[in-house]
Write a protein that holds these residues in place. Structure first.
Motif, short mmCIF file in Angstrom:
data_model
loop_
_atom_site.label_atom_id
_atom_site.label_comp_id
_atom_site.label_asym_id
_atom_site.label_seq_id
_atom_site.Cartn_x
_atom_site.Cartn_y
_atom_site.Cartn_z
N SER A 113 0.84 -1.19 0.00
CA SER A 113 0.00 0.00 0.00
C SER A 113 0.88 1.24 0.00
N VAL A 114 0.36 2.31 -0.63
CA VAL A 114 1.08 3.57 -0.72
C VAL A 114 0.21 4.68 -0.14
N ARG A 115 0.81 5.49 0.72
CA ARG A 115 0.08 6.63 1.32
C ARG A 115 0.78 7.92 0.93
N LEU A 116 0.03 8.83 0.34
CA LEU A 116 0.54 10.13 -0.08
C LEU A 116 -0.01 11.20 0.86
N ILE A 117 0.89 11.94 1.48
CA ILE A 117 0.48 13.00 2.40
C ILE A 117 0.73 14.34 1.73
N LEU A 118 -0.34 15.04 1.40
CA LEU A 118 -0.28 16.29 0.66
C LEU A 118 -0.36 17.48 1.62
N LYS A 119 0.41 18.51 1.31
CA LYS A 119 0.38 19.71 2.14
C LYS A 119 0.23 20.96 1.28
N GLN A 120 -0.61 21.87 1.76
CA GLN A 120 -0.77 23.17 1.11
C GLN A 120 -1.05 24.21 2.20
N PRO A 121 0.02 24.88 2.65
CA PRO A 121 -0.15 25.83 3.76
C PRO A 121 -0.84 27.13 3.36
N SER A 122 -0.93 27.40 2.06
CA SER A 122 -1.52 28.67 1.62
C SER A 122 -3.05 28.57 1.58
#
Length: 213
Positions: A113-122
Motif C-alpha cells: 500500500s502507498v500513502r501520499l500525504i499532501l500539504k498546502q499551507p496557503s
C-alpha cells in the motif's frame, strides 16, 4: 529514443481511496493536510519503480509505504518533496511529476500500500490534490541476460588487456615478412654450403670431382 514494447512498463492496477482532509478541530478550518491512500492488488506485493501524477495545487508531498514483514510496517520513503515553487503562486501547481525509486530514502520493495500525504499551507487555493496517480513496477532484469552481459563485458575486458602494450598489427606483419625472408636466405645459404662440401675429401678437394670450366 524509442523502445520496444517489452521495455514499456505498465502501471500496476490500483484503487485510490477518497481523500481525507485533516481538520484542526470540529469547527476549525482545514489544516492544509490531505491524505491519499493507494491500494495495490490484494495478496500481491509490488517493487515500485516510480510514482507519477499530475499536481493540482499541492505545495509538497510525502510518501509512505506499507511493506510486508514480518511484521508489516509503514516506512517513510519521501519527506516533504516540494511540488510548487511557492505555495502562494501558480508555479508548478499543475505540473506532471514523477518520483523515481532512486529518490526514495528506503528500497520501495514488497509494497502492499502507498500513502501520499499532501500539504498546502496557503489559503489562496480552496482545494488541492493529486490526479492521474500511477504506480509503475520495478522491472527485474532477466538472469540469462545478466549472465550474457557479464560474459560480454568479460570478453571485451580480456581482449583489451591482451592487446595492451602490443605493437600495431601492420608492424607485426612487416616484421614477420622480414623474418620469413631472412629464414629463406639462410636456408638457401645452407644448401649452397652443403653442395660445396661434397667435393671435400679428408679436408682436401678431389680434383677428379671438380669440373673445370
Amino acid at each position: 529514443m524509442s523502445s520496444s514494447s517489452s521495455d514499456v512498463l505498465l502501471p500496476v492496477d490500483s484503487s485510490i481511496k477518497p481523500p481525507v482532509f485533516l481538520h484542526l478541530g470540529d469547527t476549525e478550518p482545514l489544516s492544509g493536510v490531505c491524505v491519499l491512500d493507494v491500494t495495490l492488488p490484494f495478496g500481491k506485493t509490488v517493487n515500485v519503480e516510480e510514482i507519477s501524477f499530475k499536481n493540482h495545487y499541492t505545495a509538497s508531498v510525502s510518501v509512505r509505504l506499507l511493506r510486508t514483514g514480518p511484521p508489516s510496517q509503514w516506512v517513510t520513503a519521501v519527506r516533504d518533496l516540494p511540488l510548487m515553487e511557492n505555495p502562494h503562486t501558480e508555479g508548478g501547481s499543475q505540473d506532471y511529476c514523477c518520483i523515481h525509486r532512486t529518490q526514495m530514502q528506503v528500497d520501495p520493495d514488497h509494497v502492499i500500500s502507498v500513502r501520499l500525504i499532501l500539504k498546502q499551507p496557503s489559503s489562496t487555493w480552496r482545494s488541492f490534490s493529486l490526479e492521474d496517480i500511477r504506480i509503475l513496477p520495478h522491472k527485474q532484469q532477466d538472469p540469462e541476460k545478466e549472465v550474457s552481459d557479464w560474459l560480454s563485458d568479460l570478453t571485451l575486458a580480456d581482449q583489451h588487456t591482451d592487446l595492451e602494450g602490443l605493437p600495431p598489427p601492420q608492424s607485426v606483419s612487416s616484421s614477420l615478412q622480414q623474418m620469413f625472408a631472412l629464414t629463406e636466405v639462410m636456408m638457401q645459404s645452407n644448401e649452397t654450403t652443403a653442395s660445396i662440401g661434397r667435393f671435400h675429401v679428408d679436408g682436401c678437394y678431389d680434383i677428379n670431382l671438380l669440373s673445370l670450366t
